[in-house]
Design an enzyme around this catalytic site. Structure first.
Site, PDB file in Angstrom:
ATOM      1  N   GLY A   1     -31.887   7.103  -7.797  1.00  0.00           N
ATOM      2  CA  GLY A   1     -30.927   6.611  -5.834  1.00  0.00           C
ATOM      3  C   GLY A   1     -29.767   7.600  -6.302  1.00  0.00           C
ATOM      4  N   HIS A   2     -29.488   8.537  -6.014  1.00  0.00           N
ATOM      5  CA  HIS A   2     -28.313   9.168  -6.316  1.00  0.00           C
ATOM      6  C   HIS A   2     -28.332  11.003  -5.733  1.00  0.00           C
ATOM      7  CE1 HIS A   2     -29.214   8.471 -11.390  1.00  0.00           C
ATOM      8  NE2 HIS A   2     -28.393   9.977 -10.529  1.00  0.00           N
ATOM      9  N   ALA A   3     -27.117  11.514  -5.762  1.00  0.00           N
ATOM     10  CA  ALA A   3     -26.853  12.688  -6.855  1.00  0.00           C
ATOM     11  C   ALA A   3     -26.369  13.732  -6.877  1.00  0.00           C
ATOM     12  CB  ALA A   3     -26.981  13.658  -4.503  1.00  0.00           C
TER      13      ALA A   3
END
Ligand code: T46
Length: 132
Positions: free
Chosen positions: A47-49
């Protein structure tokens, strides 16, 4: 999309298999190795980059899905073999879900842990990706 599934050579013997990861498999210097385990059923990770970090994910045991999104395109990749890994380059949003019971996700990363390298807000990621 800047991702790649890479086969890791397997040395097979009657007493079991061995696969080795050196810098000929991952195209960066390895700075950190960590693993996700004891993931409860229905749980989601990621749930991130990452702005700079590249990583190589392997399902050492069991299986899970990796949903990757570069801001233009979205793909779901099921990792379920210890001799295949997913290379995720920087600037790609990822979510991990559908973990099977007892699964282990090994991550081989190009950077040490730096919280400032994360983009944890999807709206912020879309703006970041649109400027790349
Ligand atoms: C990714 C997926 C596959 C640390 O203190 N040091 C570390 O090296 C890491 C990886 C995490 N942490 C702390 C930071 C957070 O407080 O552990 C907590 C959970 O970390 P994170 O939100 O990064 O966990 P995941 O499972 O969502 O993501 C991790 C990787 O960080 C990430 O790059 O793609 O695994």
């Amino acid at each position: 999309m800047n991702i790649q599934i890479i086969e890791i050579p397997k040395i097979e013997e009657p007493r079991g298999n061995i696969s080795v990861i050196e810098n000929d498999i991952v195209p960066y210097e390895i700075k950190r190795v960590y693993y996700l385990y004891d993931v409860p059923s229905g749980s989601e990770r990621g749930g991130h980059a990452h702005k700079n970090l590249k990583q190589f994910l392997i399902a050492l045991s069991g299986s899970f899905d990796v949903i990757v999104n570069d801001g233009k395109e979205k793909k779901t990749i099921c990792l379920n073999k210890p001799n295949y890994g997913l290379l995720i380059n920087s600037g790609i949003w990822r979510e991990l879900n559908n973990f099977s019971s007892g699964s282990v996700c090994l991550v081989i990363a190009s950077e040490v842990y730096i919280e400032e390298d994360y983009i944890r807000d999807f709206e912020e990621f879309k703006i970041y990706a649109s400027h790349k």
